[in-house]
Each structure stands twice: as structure tokens, then as C-alpha cells.
Design a protein around this motif. Structure first.
Motif, PDB file in Angstrom:
ATOM      1  N   LEU A  66       0.818  -1.205   0.000  1.00 53.06           N
ATOM      2  CA  LEU A  66       0.000   0.000   0.000  1.00 53.06           C
ATOM      3  C   LEU A  66       0.858   1.265   0.000  1.00 53.06           C
ATOM      4  O   LEU A  66       0.556   2.232  -0.708  1.00 53.06           O
ATOM      5  CB  LEU A  66      -0.930  -0.010   1.220  1.00 53.06           C
ATOM      6  N   LEU A  67       1.929   1.272   0.784  1.00 57.29           N
ATOM      7  CA  LEU A  67       2.797   2.444   0.821  1.00 57.29           C
ATOM      8  C   LEU A  67       3.500   2.650  -0.512  1.00 57.29           C
ATOM      9  O   LEU A  67       3.654   3.782  -0.984  1.00 57.29           O
ATOM     10  CB  LEU A  67       3.801   2.320   1.964  1.00 57.29           C
ATOM     11  N   ALA A  68       3.928   1.555  -1.134  1.00 58.81           N
ATOM     12  CA  ALA A  68       4.567   1.675  -2.450  1.00 58.81           C
ATOM     13  C   ALA A  68       3.590   2.242  -3.471  1.00 58.81           C
ATOM     14  O   ALA A  68       3.930   3.139  -4.262  1.00 58.81           O
ATOM     15  CB  ALA A  68       5.083   0.306  -2.910  1.00 58.81           C
ATOM     16  N   ARG A  69       2.359   1.737  -3.464  1.00 60.07           N
ATOM     17  CA  ARG A  69       1.353   2.236  -4.405  1.00 60.07           C
ATOM     18  C   ARG A  69       1.002   3.701  -4.106  1.00 60.07           C
ATOM     19  O   ARG A  69       0.815   4.503  -5.024  1.00 60.07           O
ATOM     20  CB  ARG A  69       0.097   1.371  -4.324  1.00 60.07           C
ATOM     21  N   VAL A  75      14.579   9.596  11.305  1.00 57.30           N
ATOM     22  CA  VAL A  75      13.144   9.774  11.520  1.00 57.30           C
ATOM     23  C   VAL A  75      12.408   8.662  10.792  1.00 57.30           C
ATOM     24  O   VAL A  75      12.486   8.557   9.562  1.00 57.30           O
ATOM     25  CB  VAL A  75      12.657  11.147  11.026  1.00 57.30           C
ATOM     26  N   ASP A  76      11.731   7.829  11.546  1.00 56.43           N
ATOM     27  CA  ASP A  76      10.925   6.764  10.961  1.00 56.43           C
ATOM     28  C   ASP A  76       9.590   7.353  10.503  1.00 56.43           C
ATOM     29  O   ASP A  76       8.968   8.137  11.230  1.00 56.43           O
ATOM     30  CB  ASP A  76      10.692   5.664  11.994  1.00 56.43           C
ATOM     31  N   THR A  77       9.156   6.978   9.303  1.00 51.91           N
ATOM     32  CA  THR A  77       7.931   7.537   8.734  1.00 51.91           C
ATOM     33  C   THR A  77       6.717   7.304   9.625  1.00 51.91           C
ATOM     34  O   THR A  77       5.811   8.144   9.684  1.00 51.91           O
ATOM     35  CB  THR A  77       7.673   6.927   7.346  1.00 51.91           C
ATOM     36  N   ILE A  78       6.699   6.190  10.345  1.00 51.45           N
ATOM     37  CA  ILE A  78       5.559   5.838  11.192  1.00 51.45           C
ATOM     38  C   ILE A  78       5.838   6.109  12.665  1.00 51.45           C
ATOM     39  O   ILE A  78       4.998   6.659  13.375  1.00 51.45           O
ATOM     40  CB  ILE A  78       5.173   4.360  10.986  1.00 51.45           C
ATOM     41  N   ASP A 105      21.781  -1.790  -4.389  1.00 54.56           N
ATOM     42  CA  ASP A 105      21.843  -2.333  -5.746  1.00 54.56           C
ATOM     43  C   ASP A 105      20.482  -2.279  -6.440  1.00 54.56           C
ATOM     44  O   ASP A 105      20.414  -2.068  -7.657  1.00 54.56           O
ATOM     45  CB  ASP A 105      22.345  -3.777  -5.688  1.00 54.56           C
ATOM     46  N   GLN A 106      19.407  -2.452  -5.671  1.00 54.37           N
ATOM     47  CA  GLN A 106      18.065  -2.446  -6.253  1.00 54.37           C
ATOM     48  C   GLN A 106      17.448  -1.050  -6.304  1.00 54.37           C
ATOM     49  O   GLN A 106      16.322  -0.894  -6.765  1.00 54.37           O
ATOM     50  CB  GLN A 106      17.148  -3.380  -5.462  1.00 54.37           C
ATOM     51  N   GLY A 107      18.164  -0.053  -5.821  1.00 60.44           N
ATOM     52  CA  GLY A 107      17.639   1.306  -5.860  1.00 60.44           C
ATOM     53  C   GLY A 107      16.476   1.534  -4.929  1.00 60.44           C
ATOM     54  O   GLY A 107      15.576   2.320  -5.227  1.00 60.44           O
ATOM     55  N   ILE A 108      16.471   0.877  -3.773  1.00 59.01           N
ATOM     56  CA  ILE A 108      15.375   1.021  -2.825  1.00 59.01           C
ATOM     57  C   ILE A 108      15.389   2.422  -2.211  1.00 59.01           C
ATOM     58  O   ILE A 108      16.412   2.865  -1.685  1.00 59.01           O
ATOM     59  CB  ILE A 108      15.483  -0.038  -1.705  1.00 59.01           C
ATOM     60  N   THR A 109      14.256   3.107  -2.269  1.00 59.66           N
ATOM     61  CA  THR A 109      14.146   4.447  -1.692  1.00 59.66           C
ATOM     62  C   THR A 109      13.406   4.453  -0.368  1.00 59.66           C
ATOM     63  O   THR A 109      13.543   5.394   0.407  1.00 59.66           O
ATOM     64  CB  THR A 109      13.427   5.401  -2.664  1.00 59.66           C
ATOM     65  N   GLU A 110      12.598   3.425  -0.097  1.00 59.56           N
ATOM     66  CA  GLU A 110      11.902   3.321   1.181  1.00 59.56           C
ATOM     67  C   GLU A 110      11.836   1.867   1.609  1.00 59.56           C
ATOM     68  O   GLU A 110      11.344   1.012   0.866  1.00 59.56           O
ATOM     69  CB  GLU A 110      10.488   3.903   1.116  1.00 59.56           C
ATOM     70  N   PRO A 114      18.071   5.047   2.518  1.00 60.07           N
ATOM     71  CA  PRO A 114      16.646   5.170   2.168  1.00 60.07           C
ATOM     72  C   PRO A 114      15.830   5.662   3.355  1.00 60.07           C
ATOM     73  O   PRO A 114      16.330   5.744   4.482  1.00 60.07           O
ATOM     74  CB  PRO A 114      16.259   3.732   1.791  1.00 60.07           C
ATOM     75  N   ASP A 115      14.575   5.996   3.099  1.00 54.81           N
ATOM     76  CA  ASP A 115      13.648   6.269   4.194  1.00 54.81           C
ATOM     77  C   ASP A 115      13.226   4.942   4.812  1.00 54.81           C
ATOM     78  O   ASP A 115      13.240   3.896   4.145  1.00 54.81           O
ATOM     79  CB  ASP A 115      12.414   7.008   3.684  1.00 54.81           C
ATOM     80  N   TYR A 116      12.840   4.988   6.077  1.00 54.99           N
ATOM     81  CA  TYR A 116      12.417   3.777   6.782  1.00 54.99           C
ATOM     82  C   TYR A 116      11.029   3.964   7.361  1.00 54.99           C
ATOM     83  O   TYR A 116      10.699   5.030   7.899  1.00 54.99           O
ATOM     84  CB  TYR A 116      13.404   3.422   7.903  1.00 54.99           C
TER      85      TYR A 116
END
Length: 289
Positions: free
Chosen positions: A14-17, A130-133, A169-174, A200-202
């Protein structure tokens, strides 16, 4: 796959979408002695039954040893990692936190015969993020964790190194995962800094608890979900994520549910903790998992 696994998978999807991003599945299969044959494939099949398919090819860590070795070599060459012969008894005598090697080489009757490789954590090394949640987080890694393992004494790669290398390597942003992994985040950020990688963000999702307040996990209490009847479990996970329990009442298929969930989802509603699984079952607005 149990209800806690679905909560993490559905929440991250859901967060990715919501952010218009891609949702990726990675098989973290770096501990062969603990692997159950066919378990990873059954997990993928279960996720697919719940409508959760990876947007890119599924990555298996067991195929990526060269990437991990290259990263480890960089750290060793820079003096940021070192071989450690300390045994478990050596570490226990030092409070379980590694700060100085007992000896550079194993002494007769002491130390592990094969060394682990650890990241050299500087005195006073601390991480704030800072954790998003969960909001602002702080950890004094030097005091609370110490020099942590990158490659185990048995030759297997440690989780911390593998996920940091893979995320970059996978370009993860979150990174979106369960709150039980919150404690690993500061170590991973230190490792990213040592390797010159972006952080990345967490976002750490709330854990689903059993009737005794314990995290639902691979235990006798964590009964597997029925992939043949996915809607009740998806609705329960939706409510555990703090979303309107009636928003998905009218859907009749997984495709309809995911489409409606995508437009109805509010990240601001995700709670820091959730009610126990038993409480969810007793809620008249929630179908039992």
C-alpha cells in the motif's frame, strides 16, 4: 504465510502504491541450515493468491555472494572491518557487546577457530533518523550494539550487510518492514555510511500480537492463512493498519479489494501499535483470519 506476514506485505504494498513506486519481493535465503525446502516458493504462491506480486523479478540473496564479498573487501581494505576470533563465551564475559577483540588470533582453548568479520564501530558512534511511522529515533550503536557481524564465523553472510548491499543495488528508496526490525536500522545506516551508499527512508509497521501480547511469528500460535479465501485476511490486515474497516465492505474479489484499498489508503492512519489478533477476531467489523 501467517497474518503477521500478510500485514507487513500488504502494508508495504500500500505504501509503495501510495507513493507511485514499485513493490519488490526479495528472498533472503542466506542461512541454508535453517531453510525449509519449498518454503520460499510456497510464500510466493501465497502472496500471489492475495494479489501481491513483485513488480520486478524476485531477487534471491543466495545468488548474490559476489556483491557481498566486494562490499566486504572494500570495508576490509579501508580498515573499517576486521577479523574477530572471539567466541560466544568471550563475548558473554564482556557483556555480550563487542568493543575490543580478546586476541588477534585464537589462543589455545579460547576463541572461535574461524573468524567472523565485524564492522569497526567508532567510540561514541550514534545514529539519529526519523521513521515515517514511529517518528524520531536514536541509537548509540557503540554502547548498545558494539562492533557487529558482517560475515559469520560459519562463513554465512550476516543480514545487516546483505540487506544494505541489496537495497543499494536495487535502488530502494523506502524500506517498509515490521517494527521488530527497528533495532537493526541504525546499524544499517552506519554500514551505508561506511560504504558511501545512500540511506533510504524507513517505515516500521506495527506488529500483530497474539492473545498473550507476543509478536505473531513462526510458532504454533501463528496459524497459516488460507490462500483459497483471501478476502477476510486482507480485510483484517487493512483494519490492523488503521484504515476504515467499512471501506472494503462491498468488494467481492481480490482485484476489486486491492483497487479500492489503493485509493482509500491513508498512511497517516497507520498506528504505532495494533490490538491483539484475538481483539481483531472479536471486533464485529472484522472477519476472522
Amino acid at each position: 504465510m501467517h497474518a503477521g506476514s500478510l500485514l507487513a506485505a500488504f502494508g508495504s504494498w500500500l505504501l509503495a502504491r501510495h507513493h507511485g513506486g514499485a513493490w519488490l519481493i526479495r528472498i533472503e535465503d542466506l542461512d541454508p541450515p535453517r531453510e525449509v525446502p519449498g518454503a520460499a516458493q510456497r510464500q510466493l504462491q501465497a502472496l500471489a493468491a492475495f494479489g501481491l506480486d513483485s513488480d520486478e523479478a524476485v531477487v534471491r540473496q543466495s545468488n548474490r555472494h559476489g556483491l557481498y564479498q566486494a562490499a566486504l573487501d572494500r570495508l576490509l581494505d579501508a580498515g573499517l572491518a576486521f577479523a574477530c576470533h572471539c567466541s560466544r563465551s568471550d563475548l558473554a564475559a564482556d557483556g555480550g557487546i563487542h568493543r575490543r577483540c580478546v586476541a588477534a588470533t585464537p589462543r589455545p582453548g579460547h576463541g572461535a577457530p574461524q573468524p567472523a568479520i565485524r564492522l569497526r564501530v567508532a567510540d561514541g558512534a550514534a545514529v539519529d533518523f526519523v521513521d515515517t511511522i514511529l517518528g524520531p529515533q536514536h541509537q548509540d550503536v557503540a554502547r548498545e550494539v558494539g562492533d557487529f557481524v558482517l560475515r559469520r564465523a560459519d562463513g554465512y553472510w550476516a543480514y545487516q550487510l546483505a540487506v544494505v548491499v541489496d537495497d543499494a543495488d536495487q535502488g530502494i528508496t523506502e524500506v517498509v518492514r515490521g517494527a521488530d526490525l527497528l533495532d537493526s536500522t541504525a546499524r544499517q545506516i552506519l554500514l551505508q555510511r561506511a560504504l558511501g551508499l545512500a540511506t533510504p527512508d524507513y517505515a516500521h509497521l506495527p506488529l500483530l500480537l497474539d492473545a498473550n501480547g507476543r509478536k505473531l511469528s513462526k510458532s504454533d500460535a501463528a496459524h497459516p492463512l488460507d490462500p483459497a479465501d483471501p478476502l477476510p485476511a486482507l480485510r483484517a490486515a487493512w483494519q490492523a493498519l488503521g484504515q476504515d474497516p467499512h471501506a472494503l465492505d462491498e468488494v467481492a474479489t481480490v482485484t476489486q479489494l486491492l483497487a479500492l484499498a489503493r485509493v482509500s489508503f491513508s498512511p497517516a492512519q497507520i498506528p504505532q501499535t495494533v490490538a491483539s489478533l484475538a481483539a481483531m477476531h472479536n471486533d464485529p467489523c472484522t472477519n476472522a483470519v
